[in-house]
Design an enzyme around this catalytic site. Structure first.
Site, PDB file in Angstrom:
ATOM      1  N   ASP A   1      41.458  61.397  78.335  1.00  0.00           N
ATOM      2  CA  ASP A   1      40.586  60.528  77.531  1.00  0.00           C
ATOM      3  C   ASP A   1      39.734  61.253  76.512  1.00  0.00           C
ATOM      4  O   ASP A   1      39.125  60.604  75.663  1.00  0.00           O
ATOM      5  CB  ASP A   1      39.657  59.728  78.454  1.00  0.00           C
TER       6      ASP A   1
ATOM      7  N   ASP B   1      43.553  64.030  84.028  1.00  0.00           N
ATOM      8  CA  ASP B   1      42.152  64.383  83.868  1.00  0.00           C
ATOM      9  C   ASP B   1      41.370  63.538  84.867  1.00  0.00           C
ATOM     10  O   ASP B   1      41.858  62.498  85.338  1.00  0.00           O
ATOM     11  CB  ASP B   1      41.714  64.078  82.432  1.00  0.00           C
ATOM     12  N   MET B   2      40.151  63.945  85.184  1.00  0.00           N
ATOM     13  CA  MET B   2      39.379  63.201  86.188  1.00  0.00           C
ATOM     14  C   MET B   2      38.348  62.275  85.546  1.00  0.00           C
ATOM     15  O   MET B   2      38.547  61.067  85.486  1.00  0.00           O
ATOM     16  CB  MET B   2      38.720  64.184  87.156  1.00  0.00           C
ATOM     17  N   ASP B   3      37.244  62.803  85.024  1.00  0.00           N
ATOM     18  CA  ASP B   3      36.177  61.965  84.472  1.00  0.00           C
ATOM     19  C   ASP B   3      36.673  61.180  83.269  1.00  0.00           C
ATOM     20  O   ASP B   3      37.231  61.737  82.328  1.00  0.00           O
ATOM     21  CB  ASP B   3      34.983  62.829  84.067  1.00  0.00           C
TER      22      ASP B   3
ATOM     23  N   ASN C   1      39.088  67.498  75.035  1.00  0.00           N
ATOM     24  CA  ASN C   1      39.617  68.638  75.784  1.00  0.00           C
ATOM     25  C   ASN C   1      40.911  68.309  76.522  1.00  0.00           C
ATOM     26  O   ASN C   1      41.463  69.160  77.219  1.00  0.00           O
ATOM     27  CB  ASN C   1      38.568  69.199  76.750  1.00  0.00           C
TER      28      ASN C   1
ATOM     29  N   LYS D   1      43.687  73.038  78.971  1.00  0.00           N
ATOM     30  CA  LYS D   1      44.428  72.359  80.037  1.00  0.00           C
ATOM     31  C   LYS D   1      45.939  72.500  79.865  1.00  0.00           C
ATOM     32  O   LYS D   1      46.678  72.624  80.846  1.00  0.00           O
ATOM     33  CB  LYS D   1      44.029  70.885  80.102  1.00  0.00           C
TER      34      LYS D   1
END
Length: 279
Positions: free
Chosen positions: A228, A19-21, A231, A205
Site C-alpha cells: 500500500d 506488507d503488514m500495516d 516502500n 523489500k
C-alpha cells in the site's frame, strides 16, 4: 488509468508476499485470525509459501503469528529488506557502514524535535528523551530495543533502518532536504502518512524478497505481492502479480498490476479466499 482487480489464481503461483500495516493488517494492527488460519492451511497444501515483508522489526512481525495459531510465515523480510528470515533461519543481515551511520545520526541530531528509532540485526535503539507517547508507539513496532542517553550513543551499533515519525506527516520539502543532507548514506522512503524510513542504499523489500526466491529456487513470475505504500513499490513492480490495496498511495498503485479491496475490508483475505476456496 484504472487498475483492474486481481485475476483468478495464477496457475504458477508459488509465493504470496504481504506488507503488514495498511495491507494485511486493518487499522489498529489487527487481522481476522480465525479467517486466515484455514486459508494458511490451504495455501500450504497447494504448495504456496507465505511471506511477510515490512519495514518493521522481525520480532514484531513474528508476534502476529503465534505458534498456537498455526505455523510461522515461511519467510520474513524485515527492516525494509535489510534482514531476511527463511524457515526460521536468517539468510541476510545488512547494516549501514559505521561512517555513514555517524553522518546520518549527525543530520538527525541537528533537526530539533525529530522523533526516530534506529533498528538493526541486534535490536533497536531509542533515545530516553522521547515522549512517553512516542516511546509506546515506536516500541510497538520494535519490541526488541534498548534506551540510549544520546543520539551519538547509537554509533557503533549495527543499524539497518531508522524510522522517523511525525503525527502531522512529512512534507515533500522536508524529504528533499533530508535526502540532500544524507547524500546517499541512507535513503528516505515513505512508509505511511506519518512515517518515513531511512534504509540501506540498494536494500528494499524487493531485494529481500529476491534473497528468498534464490533460496527456494523460485522466480518473480511465481510471486503475488500485496502492498500500500511507497516502500512497497519495488516489490509490487518486481512480482509477477503486484497487487495494491484500494487504500494504497499513488506510488504503490503506479507500481501494481492489480488492485484489491482496502485493508479495512480485509482485502488480502478476500483475494486469498478466491484463490484458495474451501472444498
Amino acid at each position: 488509468m484504472s487498475v483492474p482487480p486481481p485475476p483468478a489464481r495464477p496457475p504458477d503461483l508459488r509465493l504470496v508476499a504481504v506488507d503488514m500495516d495498511g495491507t494485511f493488517l486493518r487499522t489498529g494492527s489487527t487481522y481476522d485470525r480465525g479467517r486466515f488460519a484455514p486459508l494458511r492451511r490451504r495455501m500450504r497444501e497447494a504448495g504456496v509459501r507465505f511471506v511477510v515483508a515490512s519495514g518493521n522489526q522481525e520480532a514484531q512481525l513474528l508476534g502476529f503469528f503465534p505458534a498456537a495459531e498455526g505455523p510461522a510465515p515461511d519467510g520474513v523480510v524485515s527492516d525494509n529488506g535489510a534482514i531476511v528470515l527463511a524457515d526460521g533461519v536468517r539468510l541476510l543481515e545488512t547494516h549501514v557502514p559505521m561512517d555513514a551511520l555517524a553522518r546520518v545520526l549527525a543530520v538527525l541530531d541537528g533537526d530539533a524535535g525529530l522523533t526516530f528509532i534506529a533498528s538493526g540485526p541486534d535490536g533497536a535503539y531509542l533515545r530516553e528523551s522521547e515522549t512517553p507517547e512516542m516511546r509506546e508507539l515506536l516500541t510497538f513496532y520494535h519490541p526488541r530495543y534498548q534506551y540510549v542517553a544520546r543520539t551519538a550513543d547509537i554509533n557503533g551499533h549495527r543499524v539497518s533502518k531508522i524510522a522517523l515519525v511525525d503525527e502531522h506527516g512529512f512534507t515533500q520539502a522536508f524529504l528533499d532536504r533530508l535526502s540532500e543532507a544524507l547524500d546517499g548514506a541512507m535513503v528516505p522512503v515513505v512508509s505511511g502518512h506519518d512515517s518515513v524510513d531511512l534504509i540501506v542504499p540498494g536494500q528494499h523489500k524487493a531485494s529481500g524478497l529476491g534473497v528468498l526466491l534464490d533460496h527456494w529456487g523460485l522466480v518473480p513470475g511465481q510471486v503475488a505481492a500485496f502492498g500500500d505504500s511507497g516502500n512497497d513499490a519495488e516489490m509490487l513492480a518486481r512480482a509477477g502479480y503486484g497487487i495494491a490495496m484500494a487504500n494504497a498511495s499513488a506510488a504503490a498503485r503506479d507500481a501494481a498490476d492489480f488492485m484489491a479491496p482496502a485493508n479495512d475490508d480485509d482485502g488480502v483475505l478476500q483475494v486469498l479466499e478466491g484463490w484458495f476456496p474451501a472444498d
